[in-house]
Design an enzyme around this catalytic site. Sequence first.
Site, PDB file in Angstrom:
ATOM      1  N   CYS A  12       0.808  -1.345   0.129  1.00  0.00           N
ATOM      2  CA  CYS A  12       0.066  -0.083  -0.325  1.00  0.00           C
ATOM      3  C   CYS A  12       0.951   0.957  -0.216  1.00  0.00           C
ATOM      4  O   CYS A  12       2.046   1.292   0.333  1.00  0.00           O
ATOM      5  CB  CYS A  12      -0.572  -0.239   1.590  1.00  0.00           C
ATOM      6  SG  CYS A  12       0.152   0.155   2.697  1.00  0.00           S
ATOM      7  N   CYS A  97       2.765   6.425   8.423  1.00  0.00           N
ATOM      8  CA  CYS A  97       1.465   6.305   7.383  1.00  0.00           C
ATOM      9  C   CYS A  97       1.272   7.447   6.976  1.00  0.00           C
ATOM     10  O   CYS A  97       0.286   7.409   8.462  1.00  0.00           O
ATOM     11  CB  CYS A  97       0.977   5.024   7.227  1.00  0.00           C
ATOM     12  SG  CYS A  97      -0.600   5.376   6.001  1.00  0.00           S
ATOM     13  N   GLU A 131       0.653  -0.765  15.289  1.00  0.00           N
ATOM     14  CA  GLU A 131       0.135   0.311  15.120  1.00  0.00           C
ATOM     15  C   GLU A 131      -1.253   0.789  15.803  1.00  0.00           C
ATOM     16  O   GLU A 131      -1.814   1.881  16.757  1.00  0.00           O
ATOM     17  CB  GLU A 131      -1.114   0.610  13.612  1.00  0.00           C
ATOM     18  CG  GLU A 131      -2.085   1.199  13.161  1.00  0.00           C
ATOM     19  CD  GLU A 131      -3.472   1.116  12.687  1.00  0.00           C
ATOM     20  OE1 GLU A 131      -3.819   2.232  12.212  1.00  0.00           O
ATOM     21  OE2 GLU A 131      -2.679   0.574  11.765  1.00  0.00           O
ATOM     22  N   THR A 167      -6.219   1.299  11.251  1.00  0.00           N
ATOM     23  CA  THR A 167      -6.457   1.199   9.242  1.00  0.00           C
ATOM     24  C   THR A 167      -6.789   0.564   8.650  1.00  0.00           C
ATOM     25  O   THR A 167      -7.522   0.195   7.926  1.00  0.00           O
ATOM     26  CB  THR A 167      -5.391   1.707   8.707  1.00  0.00           C
ATOM     27  OG1 THR A 167      -4.224   1.456   8.970  1.00  0.00           O
ATOM     28  CG2 THR A 167      -5.600   3.420   9.864  1.00  0.00           C
ATOM     29  N   SER A 226       1.364 -10.467   9.825  1.00  0.00           N
ATOM     30  CA  SER A 226       0.742  -9.182   9.255  1.00  0.00           C
ATOM     31  C   SER A 226      -1.410  -9.390   9.506  1.00  0.00           C
ATOM     32  O   SER A 226      -1.724 -10.224   9.372  1.00  0.00           O
ATOM     33  CB  SER A 226       0.644  -9.450   6.783  1.00  0.00           C
ATOM     34  OG  SER A 226      -0.027  -8.491   6.705  1.00  0.00           O
ATOM     35  N   SER A 227      -1.947  -8.436  10.266  1.00  0.00           N
ATOM     36  CA  SER A 227      -3.079  -8.187  10.698  1.00  0.00           C
ATOM     37  C   SER A 227      -3.892  -8.120   9.021  1.00  0.00           C
ATOM     38  O   SER A 227      -5.199  -8.943   8.941  1.00  0.00           O
ATOM     39  CB  SER A 227      -2.792  -7.079  11.306  1.00  0.00           C
ATOM     40  OG  SER A 227      -4.488  -6.751  11.221  1.00  0.00           O
ATOM     41  N   SER A 270       0.902  -5.491   2.366  1.00  0.00           N
ATOM     42  CA  SER A 270       2.932  -5.900   3.406  1.00  0.00           C
ATOM     43  C   SER A 270       3.347  -6.884   2.452  1.00  0.00           C
ATOM     44  O   SER A 270       4.914  -7.034   3.539  1.00  0.00           O
ATOM     45  CB  SER A 270       2.334  -5.957   4.739  1.00  0.00           C
ATOM     46  OG  SER A 270       2.127  -7.715   4.610  1.00  0.00           O
TER      47      SER A 270
END
Length: 293
Positions: A12, A97, A131, A167, A226-227, A270
Amino acid sequence: MTVEIDAASGFCFGVERAISRAEEALREHAELFSLGDIVHNRIEVQRLEQLGMRTIAHEQMPRLTPGASLLIRAHGEPPATYRRAEELGLRIIDATCPVVAKLQDRVVRAHEQMARADGQVVLLGKRNHAEVIGLTNQVASPTIVIEREEELEKIDFSRPVFFLSQTTQSITLFRKLTERMRERAAAPELITAHDTICRQVANRETHLEAFARRFDAIVFVCGRKSSNGKVLFEVCRGANPRSYNVEEAAELRAEWFDEAASVGICGATSTPKWLMQEVADAVGRLDRTTQAG
């Protein structure tokens, strides 16, 4: 067997920006220290480490030499981290970000609003995710973190609620929980819900659902941490039961592709493009080996 890589999958904007900042810093300096994994993808982290990046934890910051470059990754950090880095004389490279940075500000404003109304700030997010830690530590007041509908019991529905989201969460889940909150609230107007999910992530759910249906089998490439990857892989599996999750090409199994005429390769926000290409090439080699056998 045809193999196609999803053109919309991969980094992203926030992750691509952080990787670019890291590569730029590594060209200028011999070393770069990333505070936590720069991206939740072990293979990409290893590539950057070969270029000179080192991943450290918060407790290792005091060991760095004053003037060392410290990268704040896309996930962001609470204000206390910046203060500590300044005290230690570290050079901060802030790759937070912009979408996360905007949400951090919104969390602060939500707490200010709820403090005046004797309300609560609730965040949909993965507990202990970087995050989420950064978001909940923007202020001293507690933020209620929920991951699923069963955890709505933590909320006092007689009081106002300001509902936000990490997010990279599922927009479908956020909307569902917003509805449940309004149903349970003493009055629906007590619930303020701000959809703070990154649209680059949210839009991928619909896209991947359609992409996964086009193929006999799907290989979803993402890091174990990775969520976003967990959410998007479930989207693929819901659309195509023959969806398989791998971190790298070595995890592929030939039997996944029995009688498959087409295979789709996709990944998380990711997941680097070069890694999806490696997996696609490996699927092609498996197919040729099977035909030769």
